[in-house]
Design a protein around this motif. Structure first.
Motif, short mmCIF file in Angstrom:
data_model
loop_
_atom_site.label_atom_id
_atom_site.label_comp_id
_atom_site.label_asym_id
_atom_site.label_seq_id
_atom_site.Cartn_x
_atom_site.Cartn_y
_atom_site.Cartn_z
N ALA A 1 0.83 -1.21 0.00
CA ALA A 1 0.00 0.00 0.00
C ALA A 1 0.87 1.26 0.00
N CYS A 2 0.36 2.29 -0.64
CA CYS A 2 1.15 3.51 -0.85
C CYS A 2 1.55 4.20 0.45
N ASP A 3 0.64 4.23 1.43
CA ASP A 3 1.01 4.89 2.68
C ASP A 3 2.08 4.10 3.43
N ALA A 4 2.08 2.77 3.28
CA ALA A 4 3.13 1.97 3.89
C ALA A 4 4.48 2.23 3.22
N ILE A 5 4.48 2.47 1.91
CA ILE A 5 5.72 2.79 1.21
C ILE A 5 6.27 4.13 1.68
N ARG A 6 5.40 5.11 1.86
CA ARG A 6 5.87 6.40 2.38
C ARG A 6 6.44 6.24 3.79
N PRO B 1 -3.02 -0.48 -3.48
CA PRO B 1 -4.06 0.34 -2.83
C PRO B 1 -3.44 1.55 -2.13
N PRO B 2 -4.21 2.62 -1.96
CA PRO B 2 -3.68 3.78 -1.22
C PRO B 2 -3.32 3.43 0.22
N THR B 3 -4.13 2.57 0.84
CA THR B 3 -3.90 2.18 2.23
C THR B 3 -4.54 0.83 2.48
N GLU B 4 -4.07 0.14 3.51
CA GLU B 4 -4.71 -1.09 3.97
C GLU B 4 -5.18 -0.95 5.41
N LEU B 5 -5.18 0.28 5.92
CA LEU B 5 -5.60 0.51 7.28
C LEU B 5 -7.13 0.63 7.35
N PRO B 6 -7.73 0.27 8.47
CA PRO B 6 -9.18 0.41 8.61
C PRO B 6 -9.63 1.85 8.42
N ALA B 7 -10.73 2.05 7.73
CA ALA B 7 -11.21 3.40 7.42
C ALA B 7 -11.61 4.17 8.65
N GLU B 8 -12.04 3.47 9.71
CA GLU B 8 -12.57 4.17 10.88
C GLU B 8 -11.48 4.74 11.78
N VAL C 1 0.24 6.25 16.49
CA VAL C 1 1.00 5.07 16.94
C VAL C 1 0.41 3.82 16.30
N PHE C 2 -0.91 3.73 16.26
CA PHE C 2 -1.57 2.59 15.64
C PHE C 2 -1.16 2.45 14.17
N ARG C 3 -1.19 3.55 13.43
CA ARG C 3 -0.80 3.50 12.02
C ARG C 3 0.65 3.03 11.89
N PHE C 4 1.50 3.56 12.73
CA PHE C 4 2.92 3.21 12.69
C PHE C 4 3.09 1.70 12.89
N LEU C 5 2.45 1.17 13.92
CA LEU C 5 2.58 -0.26 14.21
C LEU C 5 2.07 -1.12 13.08
#
Length: 627
Positions: free
Chosen positions: A468-473, A524-531, A595-599
């Motif tokens: 996912a793109c945000d993970a690459i960044r 995908p742009p992200t694989e993180l939960p939308a909420e 922190v959640f996104r980072f992990l």
């Protein structure tokens, strides 16, 4: 000579100087004491290690002692009540057809669970009953445990705590279902019986070999639970004592230090007499290389620091001011067999050039000899590499053979200890330490560039794999931070500082282009939960209040039960990896959502509500502060 040529020359010099045979002798010397697996033997091993450091010509050698009373704790890791074992035995005495010896100190001290309470001098005779899934409270309904010996199918500490709460005089385990230990070996059970002085109830425990466990279960199948009687005797002593930390220094020109760690106080030859013994040979090698002019004088000293795993290190980094002078480190844990070497990266909360450096050095080892094991890159080790946490800021990698099949068993003897593997791993550790301890000017920039190449390779792999793109960044940002970590070595070198910052900026600039490439290829742009972005519980910010790792042993059994019921924590060997690294990220600049996104970008599976509750609990304990 280029920086790469100097590193090559350092490697060759270390290979020529370091003696694998000397390391084998050191292992045997430490293991002869450590195999006893109690505090008396631990202190004997500490004295032997201090002697070895002095014989190697090290300075500032001392044994620091921290009170160990079963109450004091650092970050929830309790300093256990000291425990010594004189003798012990367990045998079936009835019915006559089932009589058999199950375990004895004469066979192996490891048959007794560490911190076991003593029996009366004459021992105890009691019926044996079985409990399956013994770490679940519901499994104890209807079990006649009061006054009995309980055969568990696990070594989990909660299982033993539940047994003693239900009146058991002792516990036995064959860890039924485990297939990762030699069938005739006893397992080192250092965490089943509580190490604290505040446990609600406490007894003794024995571990059985797989073969003896099968025999006992066959007897219970034939005669029934409660009909098989066993006699147990444990002559042990629990008392207020001390945990030793053995430290010594190869001096440098400044007060900065590179630390070599590796826990001392376990009963295996590979785990971990090998770590401290090899560290001493590394220290002797570095001093000899300086003396012969093969490397320049050390700008930074190299300090050895060996103690009880995690607990002693937690105490040291909280109590000793010199920890703040540490700039980098390496943890040696099981380094003596022809097993895969796993390179544990420093915590992602403080990424650094150290990962790429050790990997680069090990490539030389792999290219030179067939005895050199393959190195894998992982992170998450909760051990004695805590110097890497941001409150200390000294990136610390680990070299660990954690898949050794004799791990934590009586089969971890001198058999299979390999001088050539030790020579290769020792040369790698010595080259790693020398590269940092001697670094200045061009060599510091070269370390930054190693980190940059490592980051670029991971970015390329992620972009072509559809990450996912945000993970690459995130990978690019982490790569820039790992490069920037070399700034701590640059000191007042303005040219070096400028070059390192330029390299770090170049790595960060790769993020948008790599993400754009991945997006064009369908990532995908992200694989993180939308909420996540809307979660109000995630707005809080915290700062870490204590150095080191977090644990739960300071809690009562009831408090641990409640924590487990609330968020699934409380009974593990310390907090899980995701919470350790999450706490390291608490510097007040990130809220819980960040922190959640980072992990999640680091591949650590954690739910946001659980993370928020875990942080709130840690703040209640004084381990974190609300920012």
């Amino acid at each position: 000579m280029t920086a790469k040529a100097r590193l090559d020359a350092t490697w060759r010099a270390a290979r020529a100087e370091l003696s694998g045979a000397a390391a084998v002798e050191g292992i045997e010397r430490l293991w002869s004491s450590a195999r006893g697996a109690d505090f008396a033997h631990m202190h004997a091993a500490a004295r032997s290690l201090a002697d070895m450091m002095r014989e190697a010509g090290m300075s500032d050698v001392e044994i620091i002692e921290y009170p160990s009373d079963g109450v004091a704790h650092y970050g929830g890791w309790v300093m256990p009540r000291a425990w010594d074992l004189v003798t012990a035995s367990l045998r079936v005495v009835a019915p006559d057809t089932a009589r058999q010896a199950l375990a004895s100190y004469a066979e192996s001290p490891l048959c007794v669970m560490i911190y076991s309470a003593p029996t009366p001098p004459e021992g105890v005779t009691a019926p044996i009953v079985r409990v399956s899934h013994a770490d679940r409270p519901e499994s104890w309904t209807g079990v006649a445990a009061d006054g009995a010996l309980v055969l568990l199918d696990t070594s989990a500490p909660r299982a033993a705590a539940l047994a003693f709460r239900h009146g058991a005089v002792g516990v036995i385990t064959d860890e039924r279902g485990r297939r990762d230990a030699p069938p005739a070996a006893y397992r080192f059970l250092n965490y089943t019986v509580s190490p604290t002085a505040t446990a609600k109830a406490k007894g003794f425990g024995f571990g059985l070999t797989a073969a003896r466990g099968a025999q006992l279960r066959a007897a219970l199948d034939a005669h029934g639970d409660g009909a098989v009687m066993a006699h147990a005797r444990v002559e042990s002593r629990l008392y207020d004592g001390a945990i030793p930390v053995v430290t010594g220094l190869v001096p440098g020109e400044t007060d900065e230090e590179v630390v070599v760690t590796g826990h001392l106080c376990e009963p295996g030859a590979n785990d971990n007499a090998s770590g401290p013994a090899l560290a001493v040979e590394v220290a002797r090698t570095l001093a000899a290389m300086v003396e012969s002019g093969q490397i320049p004088p050390l700008r930074r000293g190299v300090r050895l620091c060996h103690t009880y795993e995690v607990r002693g290190t937690n105490a040291y980094v909280n109590e000793r001011g010199e920890a703040r002078r540490t700039v980098a480190g390496i943890n040696l844990d099981m380094v003596a067999r022809r097993q895969t070497n796993h390179v544990f990266r420093t915590t992602p909360a403080h990424p650094a050039y150290t990962d790429a450096l050790l990997h680069d050095v090990l490539r030389r080892a792999r290219g030179e000899a067939s005895a050199a094991p393959v190195a894998d890159h992982v992170f998450g080790l909760v051990d004695d590499n805590v110097f890497g946490e941001p409150l200390i800021g000294a990136p610390c990698v680990g070299l660990v053979q954690f898949q050794d099949p004799t791990w934590h068993t009586s089969a971890d003897t001198m058999a299979g200890i390999d001088a050539e593997v030790l020579a290769l791993n020792g040369a790698a550790a010595a080259t790693y330490c020398a590269a940092i301890a001697c670094a200045s000017g061009e060599d510091v920039v070269a370390l930054a560039r190693l980190a940059a190449r490592d980051a670029a390779a991971r970015l390329h792999q992620a972009a072509t794999a559809g990450v996912a793109c945000d993970a690459i960044r995130h990978i690019a940002e982490q790569g820039g931070r790992s490069v920037s970590a070399a700034l701590r070595l640059a000191n007042d070198d303005a040219t070096g500082v400028a070059q390192i910052r330029e390299v770090a900026g170049a790595v960060r600039s790769l993020g948008p282009s790599a993400a754009a490439f991945a997006r064009a290829c369908g990532a995908p742009p992200t694989e993180l939960p939308a909420e996540v972005g809307d979660a109000p519980v995630g707005a809080d910010r915290y700062t870490k209040a204590i150095r080191g790792y977090i644990g739960f042993e300071h809690l009562t059994d009831d408090e641990r039960d409640r924590l487990d019921a609330d968020i699934g924590l409380g009974w593990g060997w310390g907090a899980p990896d995701w919470l350790q690294h999450a706490a390291f990220l608490c510097d007040g600049s990130r809220d819980v959502r960040a922190v959640f996104r980072f992990l999640r970008h680091e591949g650590l599976a954690v739910d946001m509500p659980v993370l928020a509750k875990a942080f709130a609990w840690a703040a209640e304990q004084g381990f974190l502060r609300r920012a």
